[in-house]
Enzyme design. Structure first.
Site, PDB file in Angstrom:
ATOM      1  N   THR A   1       0.731  -1.081  -0.039  1.00  0.00           N
ATOM      2  CA  THR A   1      -0.164  -0.122   0.064  1.00  0.00           C
ATOM      3  C   THR A   1       0.888   1.292  -0.051  1.00  0.00           C
ATOM      4  O   THR A   1       0.749   2.683   0.472  1.00  0.00           O
ATOM      5  CB  THR A   1      -0.762  -0.398   0.883  1.00  0.00           C
TER       6      THR A   1
ATOM      7  N   TYR B   1       4.231   5.715   5.200  1.00  0.00           N
ATOM      8  CA  TYR B   1       3.354   5.701   4.495  1.00  0.00           C
ATOM      9  C   TYR B   1       2.797   6.814   4.260  1.00  0.00           C
ATOM     10  O   TYR B   1       1.246   6.653   4.955  1.00  0.00           O
ATOM     11  CB  TYR B   1       2.995   4.572   3.481  1.00  0.00           C
TER      12      TYR B   1
END
Ligand code: NDP
Length: 287
Positions: free
Chosen positions: A24, A58
């Site tokens: 992701t 992230y």
């Protein structure tokens, strides 16, 4: 075969995870892509790729927030993996980071928590703190990422270090350095390698890789794309899990299908010739 079935692998503590999961990185960054990214992750889970990998790093938590939205209502069907920054992997900070990740993910526990890469905090301290999180039920197990063979050996000498569930490292057809010693070492101890960038988004040999004539011909023989062959190749060795990142339902479907490609001995031989593993030890490839 049921189209939702992916082949699976057993972690050292007996937990079962799919050979192909979902990455992701870079998700949750672009509002116009959000709905499709969420739909893609949910479709991936339906198609058997129910391991989802994220990290506090992230998008400064935006990926975890997006994953949290994607797993709403299906949390128990998902094997959730997140990672802690090395500078947060010590006393007090590790528990705080974990709590923040849990909040963003909308869950009360992680199935796997990884040290993102080796920093300056002693591994002993990180292991001790990880074990506390396991005891508190905040994480089910822990592992590491971007550790080379010597570092893995040091880790296993630490009390509790043998509880390490996986080592997540860069691995694809164009970056085969781990086959020299890290992969065989992990295979012999049944500690799976979680291959990141399996579609060569990064790594030693990535530019033009899918244009290779042998790869294209093998793909054409199977009626699939070169990237699907690369993904099938990335999981053909024992103890390897791959976590491709796909932000569209089309890509997710293609990746799930790659899990069912059976590469022949001849395919593997031709790929070995076209993309030879290094004959000597090379430093761990990483982003
Ligand atoms: P990948 O090698 O998985 O490649 C991702 C790229 O491939 C995206 O551009 C994606 O496009 C595209 N793609 C995906 N499926 C297909 C398909 N079937 N056909 C064509 N294109 C496709 O790259 P990552 O570097 O993202 O690695 C995967 C995951 O590994 C990360 O997302 C992250 O979770 C983890 N990771 C861990 C690291 C670590 O240090 N531990 C470092 C790097 C990654 P699109 O998005 O448009 O679908």
């Amino acid at each position: 075969m049921n189209s939702n079935v992916q082949s699976r692998i057993t972690l050292p503590d007996g937990a079962s995870v799919p050979r192909i999961g979902q990455g992701t990185w870079n998700m949750g960054e672009e509002p116009s892509r959000r709905a499709e990214e969420i739909a893609s992750l949910r479709l991936g889970v339906e198609l058997g790729m129910n391991l989802i990998d994220t990290a506090e790093m992230y998008g400064d938590g935006r990926s975890e927030e997006l994953v949290g939205e994607a797993v709403k209502g299906i949390r128990d069907d998902v094997f959730l993996v997140s990672k802690v920054y090395p500078h947060n992997a010590g006393m007090e900070r590790l528990a705080r980071s974990c709590e923040a990740s849990l909040k963003r993910l909308g869950t009360d526990h992680l199935d796997l928590y990884l040290l993102h890469w080796r920093g300056s905090i002693p591994l002993e301290e990180t292991v001790e703190e990880m074990e506390k999180l396991v005891a508190a039920g905040k994480i089910s197990r822990w592992g590491v990422s971007n550790l080379d063979t010597d570092e893995m050996k040091s880790l296993l000498r630490i009390p509790g270090g043998n509880h390490c569930a996986v080592n997540q490292v860069l691995y694809h057809l164009g970056s085969r350095g781990i086959e020299h010693d890290l992969l065989p070492w992990q295979q012999s101890r049944k500690i799976p390698v979680m291959a990141y960038s399996p579609l060569a988004q990064a790594g030693t040999l990535r530019k033009g890789l899918t244009e290779n004539a042998e790869l294209k011909e093998i793909a054409s023989n199977h009626g699939v794309t070169p990237l699907q062959i690369m993904l099938a190749w990335s999981i053909h060795k024992d103890q390897v899990i791959a976590i491709p990142k796909a932000g569209t339902r089309e890509h997710v479907t293609a990746n799930a299908e790659a899990g069912r490609i059976k590469l022949s001995a001849d395919d593997l031989w031709r790929l070995d010739e076209a993309f030879p593993q290094p004959g000597w030890r090379v430093p761990l490839d990483m982003i």
